[in-house]
Scaffold this active site. Structure first.
Site, PDB file in Angstrom:
ATOM      1  N   TYR A   1       2.966   5.299  -2.209  1.00  8.85           N
ATOM      2  CA  TYR A   1       1.766   5.275  -1.375  1.00  8.85           C
ATOM      3  C   TYR A   1       1.869   6.331  -0.283  1.00  8.85           C
ATOM      4  O   TYR A   1       0.917   7.086  -0.030  1.00  8.85           O
ATOM      5  CB  TYR A   1       1.620   3.885  -0.761  1.00  8.85           C
TER       6      TYR A   1
ATOM      7  N   SER B   1     -15.993  -2.617   0.638  1.00  3.09           N
ATOM      8  CA  SER B   1     -16.186  -3.995   0.171  1.00  3.09           C
ATOM      9  C   SER B   1     -15.344  -5.008   0.928  1.00  3.09           C
ATOM     10  O   SER B   1     -15.699  -6.183   0.986  1.00  3.09           O
ATOM     11  CB  SER B   1     -15.887  -4.099  -1.333  1.00  3.09           C
TER      12      SER B   1
END
Length: 255
Positions: A138, A10
């Site tokens: 992360y 996206s």
């Protein structure tokens, strides 16, 4: 040309990959949790996909037709010290960045194995090999992703499946700016947070990452790991040469 399924298309890197591959003539299946964000992409198929949901993955793979290449890109990040990061946030990182990537790979691999041909391309990070403070949750999800990807390379190569791990450093995709941050006003780790931009180093563009992904897909014998950009290559080479007797950082931190 190949039929390529891209997760997380996206915006940012995923969108750039979709545009690059479509421009090179590949059949692109772009997916995102919000498919309306895919409306203007010049691709063959635009599908809703939540990689953390098995039913969603099964539905997309069933409706995508033959998938020659999986580009596993969906992911997110946070900013938090390990001492106080909410464990639920770490679990969410792994669900999306790591388990989600494996979930989609598991769904497309039977077809690739039966055909004796296929590509799995995982968008990782320099932080899949180099730990940075405050971004370590992360990094942990990317280290785990790289272990999975390398394991898949060992297990599926016999069946004609090629696996590659693309490793950019900082990317000017807006992901860092959108990252959730977990700090108090008097947090003792604030000095490290302020140094995160310097620790991440010079950035590359999503389009540069997309070109590296496309080149990897089109390479007849792609390498397992593909650093993107000179800063990434430099940091990863320094990591290889560093001693394992103490933590490694590509730049000095200042408390």
């Amino acid at each position: 040309m190949s039929s390529v399924l891209i997760t997380g298309a996206s915006r940012g890197i995923g969108r750039a990959i979709a545009v690059e591959l479509a421009g090179r003539g590949h059949r692109v299946i772009a997916t995102a949790r919000n498919p309306e964000h895919l409306a203007d992409l010049p691709v063959a198929l635009k599908l809703r996909l939540d990689v953390t949901d098995q039913a969603s993955v099964d539905e997309v793979v069933a409706g995508a037709g033959q998938v020659d290449v999986l580009v596993s890109n969906a992911g997110t990040t946070v900013r938090a010290p390990l001492e106080s990061v909410p464990l639920g946030e770490v679990e969410s990182l792994f669900q999306l960045n790591t388990f989600g990537a494996l979930r989609v790979a598991q769904a497309v691999l039977p077809g690739m194995r039966e055909r004796g041909d296929g590509r799995l391309v995982f968008v990782s990070s320099v932080q899949g090999r180099v730990v940075l403070p405050i971004i370590a949750p992360y990094g942990a999800s990317k280290w785990a992703l790289e272990a999975i990807a390398e394991g898949l390379a060992l297990e599926t190569g016999h069946f004609g499946v090629k696996v590659s791990i693309v490793q950019p450093g900082a990317v000017s995709s807006g992901g860092a700016e959108r990252a959730k941050s977990f700090f108090t006003d008097d947090d003792p780790y604030l000095p490290l947070l302020r140094q995160v931009p310097a620790l991440r180093g010079e950035s590359v563009t999503p389009e540069e990452v997309a070109a590296a992904v496309a080149d990897t897909i089109e390479h007849p014998a792609p390498p397992l790991r593909v650093p993107v950009g000179a800063p990434a290559a430099k940091a990863l080479e320094a990591r290889k040469k560093a001693s394992d007797e103490e933590p490694f950082l590509p730049v000095q931190i200042d408390w």
